[in-house]
Enzyme design. Structure first.
Site, PDB file in Angstrom:
ATOM      1  N   GLY B 220       1.214  -6.522  -7.354  1.00  0.00           N
ATOM      2  CA  GLY B 220       0.412  -5.912  -8.411  1.00  0.00           C
ATOM      3  C   GLY B 220      -0.058  -4.524  -8.003  1.00  0.00           C
ATOM      4  N   SER B 221      -1.286  -4.225  -8.417  1.00  0.00           N
ATOM      5  CA  SER B 221      -1.762  -2.850  -8.272  1.00  0.00           C
ATOM      6  C   SER B 221      -1.946  -2.396  -6.836  1.00  0.00           C
ATOM      7  CB  SER B 221      -3.079  -2.679  -9.021  1.00  0.00           C
ATOM      8  OG  SER B 221      -2.871  -2.981 -10.380  1.00  0.00           O
ATOM      9  N   THR B 222      -2.014  -3.344  -5.872  1.00  0.00           N
ATOM     10  CA  THR B 222      -2.118  -2.872  -4.496  1.00  0.00           C
ATOM     11  C   THR B 222      -0.878  -2.058  -4.128  1.00  0.00           C
ATOM     12  OG1 THR B 222      -1.231  -4.996  -3.756  1.00  0.00           O
ATOM     13  CG2 THR B 222      -3.610  -4.729  -3.650  1.00  0.00           C
ATOM     14  N   PHE B 223       0.227  -2.306  -4.830  1.00  0.00           N
ATOM     15  CA  PHE B 223       1.457  -1.565  -4.549  1.00  0.00           C
ATOM     16  C   PHE B 223       1.346  -0.104  -5.011  1.00  0.00           C
ATOM     17  CE2 PHE B 223       5.939  -0.366  -5.261  1.00  0.00           C
ATOM     18  CZ  PHE B 223       6.460  -0.691  -4.019  1.00  0.00           C
ATOM     19  N   LYS B 224       0.338   0.175  -5.844  1.00  0.00           N
ATOM     20  CA  LYS B 224       0.153   1.562  -6.299  1.00  0.00           C
ATOM     21  C   LYS B 224      -0.066   2.492  -5.121  1.00  0.00           C
ATOM     22  CE  LYS B 224      -1.442   0.448 -10.947  1.00  0.00           C
ATOM     23  NZ  LYS B 224      -2.608  -0.098 -11.675  1.00  0.00           N
TER      24      LYS B 224
END
Lengths: 466, 496
Positions: B220-224
């Site tokens: 999810g957004s941690t991959f941003k």
């Protein structure tokens, strides 16, 4: 011998008769050290202490060895000095190993065993039979008179287990008889009778059997009409296989006959004929009997069915686990292999004494066979030569079949390991064989009876009729 | 008759030679092979009956061999399986060994070549060979904090937490929940062991799997953070944390049909233009979708690999699953797929360990350190045989400048964004949340990564919650659920 000596075979110094009983005594001492030492090592390895009954057992083993030694001094003073020590060493090692397996079986709460106590009694009976043979058979050539008696005896002994009510079937093999509490394997004694019978028969018939027949591929093949005896022996061993389901004995009897036939006739052609018959018989039984097929499959690929071939797999694991120097007596797990105290005693020893130990044991057997064959070589009469050869080769074949079987060199067949396996009949019979070999070697190495040289005026010769 | 007797003598000799060669083959040449067969009970029992060395955390054994009065002489005993089952693994007679018990078997059992000298001594003194000890890098306080954090969640929660020392790569905490009782597998009551193992295998929660490293999940957004790293590193884009970038409430695609990428909340992200820092702090999907498209799928994949994606060999002594950016060729991704990948969805899947490594790399000026869990091994008489030295896994996953920019934006995310739950008094903390959707029926994954203190990082942490038991779907968000756990772990490290 100096040139001053007028008669006594100056041209043949070999024939100086030496008793060598002192050498035998020393070797015997070492042999008892092997057995008693092994017993102590088992105690140390298993319980961490020297067994309290060591003096008693040591006394028993040394006592029996000494009794046998004294018997030889009295009854066969010129006999081979190496045979008895080897037998005592093997017997002592076997006893220690059986005792060691007893300890494991007891610890596991196994329903079988203990065996060592009985084995000690059987050893005593073995020594008794040893002395009895030396006492009764004062000259082995006398036995020739009883050739057909022995043949008949062998046949009866082989047939005994087939008599309903007397014979018992143990693990599929019909080779035991039971009288009261005792069970006995008559085949072991039949082996001796057969050797004597074969020897007596072949001595008489050897010339006829040695007549060359057709020459084929550089080998003299025997005449068709002389094939009778070998065919009988072949059928007999097949009979043992079919009716008693005893692969090992069948192999042993036929091999024995073949070797003695070859030695008697000096015709390699018999080996060819016998080899072909053996191959045919082996192939036939492979096709016909499922238990033979199972043995062959278990030999070719034991891991294909680790439940059915559990025993041979465990034996191999035990040997591998032992490695070069072994786990040490009392410190392996030989009792994991079923029948680790009888048929598989060699792999038990291999596990705990290692490659070094098993090589030494094989070497002792080889030495035993070598002394037997040496006796045959120097023996002066054909009958004695044949018996000695037969007995020595029977040891060799038996050790090969059983040791090769348990180490997966050849398919597994049931035979006892001479002097080591748990079991009374084998013990008694093998001690008797040792006595016979000693008797022949005593006869052979003994100084020739004094022959008075013929006086000039005494020229008339008496033609002695036998 | 002497000639045939001599021939027979030779024949018998050959028989004995054959026997002797065969026993040599059996006991010497093929012995190792036979001993190694896995149904060889003799060897198993022997190994199993040895005194095995302990596994040690901060001077205290977490696994040790206790003498018992039965056939096997020693019972492997675990102090606190609830805390360490995923690391120690188990040592069972029937089912073998796993994890550290397996990978460190040489040292623990005493058969390792490094222990040769002590084995020779054992041989001479005829003692049973005893094993050396294995010491771990784990900080028991951090481990305990993570375990307690998961315990505070609803019953039946599943998840994992990993904490690394960014400077060395040492694993400070590695937790997978639910744990399992390793003592029950090491038991000598084999029937019970068998039973228990079957139950573990059949359990829906699959406790035997270490979720922190053996499984990968959509980050999810941690991959941003990866997308941001790629964008900042892209010289053509020429971005800084203060750069204005496009956002907006929706992102549609020329080749995407009716598909539209939207935000969790449009409070900040709905604006047409926001700063890069705002986009990270508010976790704007539309802004990052655009960044991903601008960077392109190949450069994104390359950036992910620079952090360790695709590698499965970096952890010294435990199995890891390789994290993946996409299952196929990155160049094949179309624009909706690229945009989704840029926000850690579509095919992107990472282990919690991998996400902790990304965070640690940002904290460590862009250098990826090789994670390790065994700090040192000792011989039975406590002599140090081997000490693990910190090692660089990849140089410059990002440049030092980019790492600093990312770190600054992560701090903003804690101070004024979605990761507020990480904030620790008087310490500057950086973080990033993630909530990964998985279809309509399944609860989303909750993630959070963090590092502290941001100016001189001592710890980088990743917390992942696969399933928070009965927690309602709408209440699951990285910040709320995973945040307190990550914060407790960081506090345990920086305030011992």
């Amino acid at each position: 011998m100096s040139a001053a000596s007028p008669r006594a075979g100056a041209e043949d110094p070999r024939l100086v008769p030496r008793k060598r009983r002192g050498a035998e005594l020393w070797l015997l001492l070492l042999a008892t050290v092997v057995g008693v030492g092994a017993y102590i090592a088992v105690g140390l390895g298993f319980d961490g202490e020297i067994p309290t009954d060591t003096p008693r057992l040591a006394g028993g083993i040394v006592g029996m060895a000494l009794i046998a030694h004294v018997a030889i001094r009295r009854l066969a003073p010129y006999a081979d000095p190496v045979l008895l020590p080897i037998v005592v060493a093997l017997n002592g090692l076997g006893l220690a190993m059986i005792h060691r397996i007893d300890l494991s079986l007891e610890a596991d709460g196994s329903p079988v065993g203990p065996f060592a106590g009985n084995q000690l009694i059987w050893t005593a009976l073995g020594v008794a039979s040893f002395i009895a043979v030396l006492l009764v058979v004062r000259d082995h050539r006398r036995l020739q008179a009883f050739t057909y008696t022995f043949g008949f005896l062998a046949l009866v002994l082989l047939l005994l287990p087939l008599i309903p009510g007397l014979g018992v079937n143990i693990l599929g093999a019909q080779i035991w008889i039971r009288v009261g509490p005792f069970s006995f394997q008559p085949g072991e004694v039949a082996k001796i009778c057969l050797v004597v019978f074969f020897a007596g028969y072949l001595v008489v018939k050897r010339d006829a059997l040695a007549l060359a027949g057709r020459r084929f591929l550089g080998i003299d093949l025997p005449r068709g009409r002389d094939l009778g005896p070998i065919l009988v022996a072949w059928l007999l061993s097949l009979g043992v296989l079919v009716f008693q389901r005893d692969l090992g004995s069948s192999l042993l009897f036929f091999g024995l006959f073949l070797v003695m036939l070859y030695v008697a006739t000096e015709r390699p052609g018999w080996l060819v004929v016998g080899g072909l018959l053996f191959a045919a018989g082996a192939y036939f039984s492979f096709l016909t009997f499922s238990h033979v097929q199972a043995r062959v499959d278990g030999w070719l690929d034991p891991f294909s069915n680790s439940e059915e071939y559990y025993q041979i797999i465990q034996a191999m694991y035990g040997m591998a686990y032992g490695g070069l120097l072994g786990r040490g007596l009392g410190q392996g797990d030989p009792s994991m292999t079923p029948f680790s105290y009888s048929d598989f005693i060699l792999t038990s020893l291999g596990e705990e004494l290692g490659l070094a130990g098993i090589m030494a044991i094989l070497m002792m057997y080889a030495l035993l066979v070598e002394r037997g064959l040496r006796t045959a070589l120097v023996c002066r009469d054909a009958f004695g030569k044949l018996i000695a050869t037969g007995l020595a080769v029977s040891f060799a074949l038996q050790v090969f079949v059983v040791a090769g079987g348990v180490t997966r060199l050849i398919p597994l067949t049931g035979l006892t390991t001479p002097f080591m396996s748990q079991g009374g009949s084998s013990m008694v019979a093998n001690w008797a064989i040792a006595a016979l070999l000693l008797r022949i070697s005593d006869q052979t190495r003994r100084p020739a009876p004094e022959v008075r040289p013929l006086e000039a005026d005494d020229a008339t010769q008496v033609v002695k009729m036998r | 008759m002497n000639r045939p007797i001599r021939v027979m003598a030779i024949g018998c000799l050959l028989l004995f030679v054959a026997l002797m060669l065969n026993v040599n083959y059996l006991q010497y040449i093929s012995a190792d092979e036979l001993n190694a067969r896995n149904d060889n009970r003799r060897v198993l029992v022997e190994e199993y009956s040895r005194e095995r060395g302990p596994i040690v955390v901060a001077g205290e054994p977490i696994a040790s061999s206790e003498p018992v009065d039965d056939e096997y002489e020693y019972l492997r005993t675990y102090e606190d399986p609830g805390m360490y089952s995923n690391l120690t693994g188990f040592y069972s007679f029937t089912f073998g060994s796993t994890d550290l018990e397996n990978s460190q078997n040489g040292i623990l059992s005493g058969s390792d070549p490094q222990l040769f000298v002590s084995r020779v001594v054992d041989l001479v003194s005829s003692d049973q060979p005893s094993g050396g000890s294995v010491e771990l890098t784990i900080d028991p306080d951090a481990q305990q904090a993570a375990v307690d954090g998961f315990a505070a969640l609803a019953e039946g929660s599943r998840g994992a937490a990993v904490a690394l020392d960014p400077e060395t790569g040492a694993v400070l905490a590695m937790v997978s929940t639910p744990p399992y009782n390793t003592n029950q597998l090491a038991s000598h009551d084999f029937e019970e062991v068998d039973d228990f193992y079957q139950r573990l295998l059949e359990s829906e929660a699959s406790p035997l799997v270490d979720r922190s490293r053996e499984e990968r999940y959509a980050p999810g957004s941690t991959f941003k953070l990866v997308t941001a790293a790629a964008a900042l590193s892209d010289e053509d884009l020429d971005l800084s944390p203060d750069s204005q970038i496009e956002s907006g409430s929706a992102l549609s695609f020329p080749d995407g049909g009716s598909y539209v990428l939207t935000n969790q909340s449009d409070d900040v992200c709905g604006a047409q233009e926001i700063t890069f820092t705002q986009a990270v702090a508010a976790s704007c999907n539309t802004a990052f979708g655009r960044l991903a498209l601008a960077v392109g799928p190949e450069d994104l994949a390359e950036q992910a690999e620079a952090f360790g994606f695709g590698d499965n060999s970096y952890l010294d002594s435990l199995q890891v699953a390789p994290s993946q950016f996409t299952s196929g060729d990155p160049a094949e991704l179309d624009s909706p797929e690229t945009a989704q990948s840029g926000i850690g969805q579509f095919d992107v899947a990472a282990t919690p360990l991998q996400m902790a490594m990304i965070t640690a790399t940002i904290a460590n000026d862009g250098t990826v350190m090789r994670p390790f869990i065994v700090s040192q091994v000792r011989s039975p008489d406590a002599e140090v045989l081997d000490r693990t030295q910190p090692e660089t896994l990849y140089d410059d996953a990002v440049s030092g400048d980019v790492a600093e920019d990312l770190s600054e934006m992560m701090v903003a995310t804690v101070e004024d964004g979605t990761a507020a739950s990480l904030a620790i008094d008087e310490v500057s903390v950086g973080g990033k949340t993630g909530t990964a959707q998985r279809g309509d029926d399944d609860n989303p994954y909750a993630w959070i990564v963090g590092m502290a203190p941001a100016d001189d990082p001592q710890v980088a942490v990743a917390v992942f919650i696969e399933d928070a038991g009965g927690t309602a779907r709408d209440d699951i968000a990285g910040g709320a659920l995973a945040g307190p756990i990550a914060k407790a772990v960081m506090q345990a490290v920086i305030n011992p």
